[in-house]
Design a protein around this motif. Structure first.
Motif, PDB file in Angstrom:
ATOM      1  N   VAL A  39      30.896  41.169  24.586  1.00 28.93           N
ATOM      2  CA  VAL A  39      32.232  41.098  25.178  1.00 28.93           C
ATOM      3  C   VAL A  39      32.191  41.556  26.640  1.00 28.93           C
ATOM      4  O   VAL A  39      32.968  41.100  27.474  1.00 28.93           O
ATOM      5  N   LEU A  40      31.219  42.436  26.940  1.00 29.04           N
ATOM      6  CA  LEU A  40      31.085  42.943  28.308  1.00 29.04           C
ATOM      7  C   LEU A  40      30.862  41.830  29.326  1.00 29.04           C
ATOM      8  O   LEU A  40      31.213  41.973  30.491  1.00 29.04           O
ATOM      9  N   PHE A  41      30.279  40.731  28.874  1.00 29.19           N
ATOM     10  CA  PHE A  41      30.060  39.603  29.783  1.00 29.19           C
ATOM     11  C   PHE A  41      31.383  39.149  30.405  1.00 29.19           C
ATOM     12  O   PHE A  41      31.453  38.835  31.591  1.00 29.19           O
ATOM     13  N   PHE A  42      32.431  39.168  29.586  1.00 26.33           N
ATOM     14  CA  PHE A  42      33.729  38.693  30.066  1.00 26.33           C
ATOM     15  C   PHE A  42      34.407  39.744  30.936  1.00 26.33           C
ATOM     16  O   PHE A  42      35.288  39.442  31.712  1.00 26.33           O
ATOM     17  N   TYR A  43      33.977  40.967  30.798  1.00 31.21           N
ATOM     18  CA  TYR A  43      34.505  42.051  31.620  1.00 31.21           C
ATOM     19  C   TYR A  43      33.813  42.054  32.978  1.00 31.21           C
ATOM     20  O   TYR A  43      34.423  42.275  34.015  1.00 31.21           O
ATOM     21  N   TRP A  44      32.504  41.754  32.968  1.00 28.62           N
ATOM     22  CA  TRP A  44      31.716  41.825  34.191  1.00 28.62           C
ATOM     23  C   TRP A  44      31.751  40.542  35.026  1.00 28.62           C
ATOM     24  O   TRP A  44      31.404  40.566  36.191  1.00 28.62           O
ATOM     25  N   THR A  81      37.552  31.401  23.677  1.00 28.35           N
ATOM     26  CA  THR A  81      38.930  31.900  23.646  1.00 28.35           C
ATOM     27  C   THR A  81      39.089  33.050  24.635  1.00 28.35           C
ATOM     28  O   THR A  81      40.066  33.118  25.385  1.00 28.35           O
ATOM     29  N   LEU A  82      38.094  33.945  24.650  1.00 27.52           N
ATOM     30  CA  LEU A  82      38.127  35.060  25.603  1.00 27.52           C
ATOM     31  C   LEU A  82      38.135  34.547  27.037  1.00 27.52           C
ATOM     32  O   LEU A  82      38.915  34.994  27.869  1.00 27.52           O
ATOM     33  N   ALA A  83      37.259  33.576  27.309  1.00 22.95           N
ATOM     34  CA  ALA A  83      37.157  33.054  28.671  1.00 22.95           C
ATOM     35  C   ALA A  83      38.459  32.407  29.087  1.00 22.95           C
ATOM     36  O   ALA A  83      38.918  32.559  30.219  1.00 22.95           O
ATOM     37  N   TYR A  84      39.085  31.694  28.144  1.00 20.34           N
ATOM     38  CA  TYR A  84      40.322  30.997  28.468  1.00 20.34           C
ATOM     39  C   TYR A  84      41.463  31.985  28.666  1.00 20.34           C
ATOM     40  O   TYR A  84      42.313  31.806  29.531  1.00 20.34           O
ATOM     41  N   ALA A  85      41.473  33.047  27.889  1.00 15.98           N
ATOM     42  CA  ALA A  85      42.597  33.988  27.930  1.00 15.98           C
ATOM     43  C   ALA A  85      42.420  35.067  28.996  1.00 15.98           C
ATOM     44  O   ALA A  85      43.332  35.821  29.265  1.00 15.98           O
ATOM     45  N   ARG A  86      41.243  35.155  29.594  1.00 20.35           N
ATOM     46  CA  ARG A  86      40.970  36.269  30.494  1.00 20.35           C
ATOM     47  C   ARG A  86      41.961  36.406  31.646  1.00 20.35           C
ATOM     48  O   ARG A  86      42.447  37.529  31.898  1.00 20.35           O
ATOM     49  N   PRO A  87      42.317  35.312  32.365  1.00 22.30           N
ATOM     50  CA  PRO A  87      43.275  35.492  33.463  1.00 22.30           C
ATOM     51  C   PRO A  87      44.607  36.082  33.004  1.00 22.30           C
ATOM     52  O   PRO A  87      45.178  36.948  33.681  1.00 22.30           O
ATOM     53  N   VAL A  88      45.070  35.654  31.822  1.00 25.68           N
ATOM     54  CA  VAL A  88      46.337  36.183  31.300  1.00 25.68           C
ATOM     55  C   VAL A  88      46.209  37.675  31.025  1.00 25.68           C
ATOM     56  O   VAL A  88      47.071  38.478  31.418  1.00 25.68           O
ATOM     57  N   LEU A  89      45.101  38.055  30.363  1.00 24.51           N
ATOM     58  CA  LEU A  89      44.893  39.470  30.043  1.00 24.51           C
ATOM     59  C   LEU A  89      44.782  40.295  31.315  1.00 24.51           C
ATOM     60  O   LEU A  89      45.309  41.400  31.401  1.00 24.51           O
ATOM     61  N   MET A  90      44.095  39.742  32.331  1.00 28.80           N
ATOM     62  CA  MET A  90      43.922  40.492  33.575  1.00 28.80           C
ATOM     63  C   MET A  90      45.255  40.684  34.278  1.00 28.80           C
ATOM     64  O   MET A  90      45.543  41.766  34.796  1.00 28.80           O
ATOM     65  N   ARG A  91      46.076  39.625  34.270  1.00 25.67           N
ATOM     66  CA  ARG A  91      47.377  39.761  34.920  1.00 25.67           C
ATOM     67  C   ARG A  91      48.198  40.806  34.186  1.00 25.67           C
ATOM     68  O   ARG A  91      48.897  41.606  34.801  1.00 25.67           O
ATOM     69  N   PHE A  92      48.080  40.834  32.865  1.00 26.45           N
ATOM     70  CA  PHE A  92      48.818  41.807  32.063  1.00 26.45           C
ATOM     71  C   PHE A  92      48.374  43.228  32.387  1.00 26.45           C
ATOM     72  O   PHE A  92      49.194  44.134  32.531  1.00 26.45           O
ATOM     73  N   CYS A  93      47.058  43.420  32.578  1.00 23.64           N
ATOM     74  CA  CYS A  93      46.544  44.778  32.810  1.00 23.64           C
ATOM     75  C   CYS A  93      46.721  45.236  34.252  1.00 23.64           C
ATOM     76  O   CYS A  93      47.012  46.396  34.509  1.00 23.64           O
ATOM     77  N   PHE A  94      46.492  44.337  35.210  1.00 28.04           N
ATOM     78  CA  PHE A  94      46.470  44.760  36.601  1.00 28.04           C
ATOM     79  C   PHE A  94      47.769  44.439  37.342  1.00 28.04           C
ATOM     80  O   PHE A  94      47.906  44.739  38.513  1.00 28.04           O
ATOM     81  N   GLY A  95      48.701  43.777  36.652  1.00 25.82           N
ATOM     82  CA  GLY A  95      49.983  43.506  37.256  1.00 25.82           C
ATOM     83  C   GLY A  95      49.884  42.609  38.473  1.00 25.82           C
ATOM     84  O   GLY A  95      48.988  41.772  38.572  1.00 25.82           O
ATOM     85  N   ALA A  96      50.789  42.807  39.421  1.00 21.49           N
ATOM     86  CA  ALA A  96      50.897  41.911  40.578  1.00 21.49           C
ATOM     87  C   ALA A  96      49.643  41.949  41.449  1.00 21.49           C
ATOM     88  O   ALA A  96      49.315  40.967  42.115  1.00 21.49           O
TER      89      ALA A  96
END
Lengths: 169, 272
Positions: A39-44, A81-96
């Protein structure tokens, strides 16, 4: 040699696949906990990326792990699924902040990064274990596996990500 | 047309995602219902060689223990051999032996998923083909599913697709051995008729109905048993003799009469 982002990512890809299949897939902690540290691959992976390429690379990553662990294409589904959802998750975590061009991981807090990891791990495990068992009569088994394996994966990912903290771009 | 292409280009990531998911789902669902994929499995050259190297390193740490186990097995075999009433010649080259045995080492084991496969270091080069039985000194392990030149994958008894003929030792009540994916040391024996007399602790062995395993290979002991819903047959929980978490040396058993049996059964079925 290891300065270009492409080389780093290829190196990381190979290393994560080998670590996953040779170490963590054979852990069987308490008989069933095999943390999925890839999973770290998608984080890094770089934040600004070519999305179709990212999807294909993720598919390939998941599929390589599938080949080793005889799980058909379950890791592949979870990975894309992780790769596809990553931008959404990042926007959720890091906000604007995330939408600015100059956004880097350095400008985020530790809590935000752990939340991102938590969401990635959770999504990956839900997809993987649901499809792996694919039976509603085993819902308790699915939940048990998601919970315990998820905790183990998260702890290991947080440890590994701080151990190998690197320049993010 | 232009608008369709624009539409696809605009949502190319979503399209790519859907296509890749579909490919993966097809591969997965195909093997959920039928055999493990013939093309994508860990018996292939790349995966097999990497596991082999890793196993080469790993196995050094358990040499003493493995030696002890093999020594124990030899002791048992000697005991059985010396107490046989008729003498057997160790020479099997005259072609009368019904079963052939090939030794193999486990290079990858798994028991934590619902569909577990084991990879061994012998393949078609060594005469291994699909549907051969794999046993350990303690009991059965599984059935060969796919082979490459030097490696083979084995469908473990801990696999929800596994279905092996088994019976209660010294009787002819037989049923099917399946696994409910819950515990790695317990499998289930179903379809044992109600008329059978059972006791906790009775031994379960392979049955004679199987053309894969020889009869009377030990499997485990009865842990508990319940009547199924329509009260006609028992569902038995069986504790395995094998410690599935710790398996190294195995034997692949080939039944030389299998083709003949299958052909005969097919002929009979065709007549009906």
């Amino acid at each position: 040699m290891l300065s270009s982002p492409i080389a780093i990512n290829i190196f990381r890809f190979i290393l994560l696949v080998l670590t996953q299949v040779l170490i963590f897939n054979q852990l069987n902690f308490f008989g069933f906990i095999n943390p999925m540290v890839y999973v770290l691959f998608f984080y890094w992976y770089p934040v600004r990326n070519n999305r179709p390429l990212f999807l294909l690379v993720s598919f390939f990553l998941g599929f390589m792990i599938d080949l080793f662990s005889d799980t058909m294409a379950l890791h592949a589904i979870a990975a894309i699924t992780l790769a596809y959802a990553r931008p959404v998750l990042m926007r959720f975590c890091f906000g604007a902040n995330y939408d600015f061009q100059g956004f880097t991981f350095k400008s985020t807090t530790r809590l935000q990064r752990i939340t991102l990891l938590l969401l990635l791990v959770l999504l990956q495990h839900v997809v993987f274990f649901t499809l792996e068992i694919l039976s509603f009569s085993h819902i308790l088994l699915i939940l048990k596996k998601i919970l315990f394996t998820g905790i183990a994966t998260l702890v290991l990912c947080v440890l590994l990500s701080s151990l190998f903290a690197m320049e993010m771009d | 047309m232009q608008r369709i292409i624009n539409f696809i280009l605009e949502y190319r990531n979503a399209f790519l995602y859907v296509v890749l998911t579909l490919i993966s789902l097809i591969i997965t669902v195909n093997s959920h219902s039928y055999h493990q994929s013939k093309y994508f499995n860990s018996a292939k050259w790349l995966t097999g060689s990497i596991y082999n190297v890793s196993n080469g390193i790993r196995s050094y740490f358990a040499l003493r223990q493995e030696n002890e186990l093999l020594h124990q097995e030899n002791e048992q075999l000697r005991l059985a051999l010396f107490n046989l009433e008729t003498s057997v010649s160790a020479d099997t080259s005259d072609g009368t032996a019904k079963y052939t045995v090939t030794k193999a080492q486990v290079i990858k084991n798994s028991y934590a998923t619902p569909r577990n496969y084991i990879t061994i270091d012998k393949g078609s080069k060594d005469g291994i083909t699909q549907d051969m039985g794999v046993i350990t000194p303690l009991g059965i392990l599984g059935i060969v599913e796919n082979t490459s030149a030097s490696y083979a994958t084995v469908q473990s008894v801990l696999n929800t697709k596994s279905n092996i003929n088994a019976k209660i030792k010294n009787t002819d009540h037989f049923g099917s051995l399946i696994w409910d994916a819950k515990r790695y040391n317990v499998v289930q024996l179903v379809d044992i008729p109600r008329s059978a007399s059972l006791n906790v602790g009775d031994t379960i062995t392979t049955g004679a109905m199987s053309s894969i395993f020889p009869e009377n290979i030990p499997i485990g002991v009865i842990r508990e048993y319940t009547l199924n819903q329509n009260q006609s047959s028992y569902t038995i929980a069986v504790s395995l003799f094998n410690d599935m978490t710790n398996i190294k040396n195995t034997y692949v058993v080939k039944n030389k009469d299998r083709e003949e049996i299958l052909e005969l059964q097919k002929k009979t079925a065709d007549v009906e």
